[in-house]
Enzyme design. Structure first.
Site, short mmCIF file in Angstrom:
data_model
loop_
_atom_site.label_atom_id
_atom_site.label_comp_id
_atom_site.label_asym_id
_atom_site.label_seq_id
_atom_site.Cartn_x
_atom_site.Cartn_y
_atom_site.Cartn_z
N LYS A 21 1.08 -1.15 0.11
CA LYS A 21 0.06 0.10 0.00
C LYS A 21 0.95 1.11 0.11
O LYS A 21 0.58 2.02 -0.70
CB LYS A 21 -0.93 -0.04 1.26
N ARG A 26 2.82 5.83 -3.26
CA ARG A 26 4.01 6.81 -3.60
C ARG A 26 4.29 6.64 -5.32
O ARG A 26 4.93 7.70 -5.97
CB ARG A 26 5.45 6.19 -3.06
N ASP A 316 2.11 -0.77 12.02
CA ASP A 316 0.89 -1.10 11.63
C ASP A 316 0.54 -2.51 12.00
O ASP A 316 -0.51 -3.18 11.90
CB ASP A 316 0.80 -1.12 10.16
N ARG A 347 -5.99 2.47 18.04
CA ARG A 347 -5.57 1.06 18.01
C ARG A 347 -5.34 0.44 19.55
O ARG A 347 -5.07 -0.80 19.46
CB ARG A 347 -4.55 0.68 16.86
C1 S3P Z 1 2.61 4.88 6.20
C2 S3P Z 1 3.16 5.35 7.39
C3 S3P Z 1 2.67 4.74 8.63
C4 S3P Z 1 1.69 3.72 8.68
C5 S3P Z 1 0.70 3.94 7.63
C6 S3P Z 1 1.22 4.03 6.14
C7 S3P Z 1 3.13 5.42 4.96
O1 S3P Z 1 2.09 6.06 9.21
O2 S3P Z 1 0.93 3.56 10.03
O3 S3P Z 1 -0.02 2.92 7.43
O4 S3P Z 1 2.74 4.94 3.81
O5 S3P Z 1 3.99 6.46 4.95
P1 S3P Z 1 3.08 7.06 9.98
O6 S3P Z 1 4.07 7.52 9.32
O7 S3P Z 1 2.17 8.10 10.49
O8 S3P Z 1 3.69 6.31 11.36
#
Ligand code: S3P
Length: 433
Positions: A21, A26, A316, A347
């Site tokens: 994801k 990106r 996560d 969470r």
């Molecule tokens: C993500 C960064 C994380 C993660 C999220 C996806 C990302 O969040 O929890 O599911 O794609 O950069 P944080 O950067 O706020 O920790």
């Protein structure tokens, strides 16, 4: 939608998981700003990434689907986005909103970023304030803590940012704004967060210097090379299959082609410390990201204490890790994970509520939880609170619980893992709507 699961006898087989994801978000964003079309293979057709694609369509970007999981993003250059006619809807995706906030800050047109109620409750001051330090004209429509975000679009200047929390979304937002900024943008993190943005910027021909926890980029960048990427399987999705195979006696499961970037695989380190038998095979690099097959065998687990640098690398995975800990012998303590309180749901709160409903011994702390195991779980109706990761955790819990477990709000699982129930069923689990 509900998902019903029953106690499983053993899980076996070779499977793959959908594309990552974070990397898909990106690739969409950087592809749209590239000088020409970018090809993204293994693209995740999840709801969160669909939100990013929807925003890009509003910004005038053409995205063409080519077959099952390949898309072509017709990049129009760093200044090729056109002014959107309406607010950009990030739906539930914090990644979409925070990364786009950085990119939109340096455009020559105004924009608004919005989302559904869940996203409108998530903190945005963490990007608003540092972006403003770069000259961005950005504010929250109600106050500076929360979205919707109103962005005017203005000239930016590089700045040095010392992040109070390890967040890849914040780091990425600032580095992406740095593409448009005059001078050097530097982001210093307090701990290691996922580095997909840095890697993909390099693939686009932009140099990002990373030394320990400091990342610098010199702007303004003139152009981005188009991408030709193969998105690896999402480790965060593989995590549910790993824990299912570890917990269900007699299981042996191979998950092929999973991204094993160290900034993402904190859960592997933690599960191995708990006694998990997980091997990485066929390790190789794909499009600048490490990938491997994971061979997971049922294992007896023991409780451990968790805190420090591993936390952002597993951020996560705490709901599913907590489930593993309920089946481990002894106590597990999780600390330094206050960030869990500002994810799709709180969470810490929702994991405790869901696992307690199934009979687990788990108590919240301000920045984590304490779990005593092993406890037998008993199936019941459990609310996922519209959180995809909680929904999958409850479904996996149902494979070791007595009786039937019903996941409420299971439609959200498609935010990150469309096809979850089908893959579980192919391994021999009884998982059905
Ligand atoms: C993500 C960064 C994380 C993660 C999220 C996806 C990302 O969040 O929890 O599911 O794609 O950069 P944080 O950067 O706020 O920790």
């Amino acid at each position: 939608m509900q998902l019903r699961t029953k106690r499983a006898t053993s899980l076996s087989g070779h499977v793959t998981v959908p594309g990552d994801k974070s990397i898909t978000h990106r690739a969409l964003l950087l592809g749209s700003l590239g000088d020409g079309p970018s090809r993204i293979e293994g693209y995740l057709h999840g709801e969160d990434c669909r939100a990013t694609a929807g925003c890009l369509a509003e910004l005038g970007i053409d995205i063409e689907r080519q077959g099952q999981s390949t898309i072509l993003v017709r990049g129009r250059g760093l200044n090729g986005w056109s002014a959107p006619a309406r607010p950009l809807d990030c739906v539930r995706s914090g990644t979409a909103m925070r990364l786009m906030a950085g990119l939109l800050s340096g455009q020559r047109f105004p924009s608004e970023l919005t989302g559904n109620d869940q996203l409108l409750a998530r903190p945005m001051d963490r990007v608003i304030l540092p972006l403003r330090a770069m000259g961005a004209r950005i504010r929250g429509a109600r106050d500076d803590r929360l979205p919707p975000l109103l962005i005017e679009g203005s000239p930016l200047a590089g700045a040095r940012h010392l992040l109070p929390v390890a967040s890849a979304q914040v780091k990425s937002s600032l580095l992406l704004a740095g593409l448009y900024a005059e001078g050097r943008t530097e982001v210093v993190e307090p701990g290691p967060s996922r580095d997909h943005t840095e890697r993909m910027l390099e693939a686009c021909g932009v140099t990002v210097h990373s030394q320990d926890l400091a990342h610098t980029l010199d702007g303004p960048v003139q152009s981005l090379q188009p991408l030709d990427v193969h998105v690896p399987g999402d480790f965060s999705s593989a995590a549910y299959l790993c824990v299912a195979a570890l917990l269900v006696p007699g299981s042996e499961v191979v998950i092929e082609n999973v991204g094993t970037n160290r900034t993402r695989t904190g859960l592997l380190d933690l599960l191995r410390e708990m006694g998990a038998d997980i091997a990485e095979e066929n390790a190789h690099l794909e499009g600048g990201e490490p990938v491997a097959d994971l061979l997971v065998r049922h294992s007896s687990l023991k409780g451990i204490s968790i805190g420090g640098e591993v936390v952002p690398r597993a951020i996560d995975e705490f709901p599913i890790l907590a489930l593993a800990a309920t089946q481990a012998t002894g106590e597990t303590h999780v600390r330094d994970a206050r960030e869990l309180r500002v994810k799709e749901t709180d969470r810490i709160g929702t994991t405790v509520t869901a696992l307690r409903a199934l009979g687990a011994e788990i108590a919240p702390t301000p920045d984590g939880f304490d779990i005593i195991g092993p406890t037998p779980l008993v199936g019941t109706l459990v609310d996922s609170h519209d959180d995809h990761r909680l929904g999958m955790t409850i479904a996996v819990a149902g494979l070791v619980a007595n009786g039937e477990t019903i996941v409420l709000g299971a439609e959200r699982i498609a935010d990150s893992y469309p096809g979850f129930a089908g893959t579980m069923a192919s391994l021999g689990a009884e998982v059905r709507p």
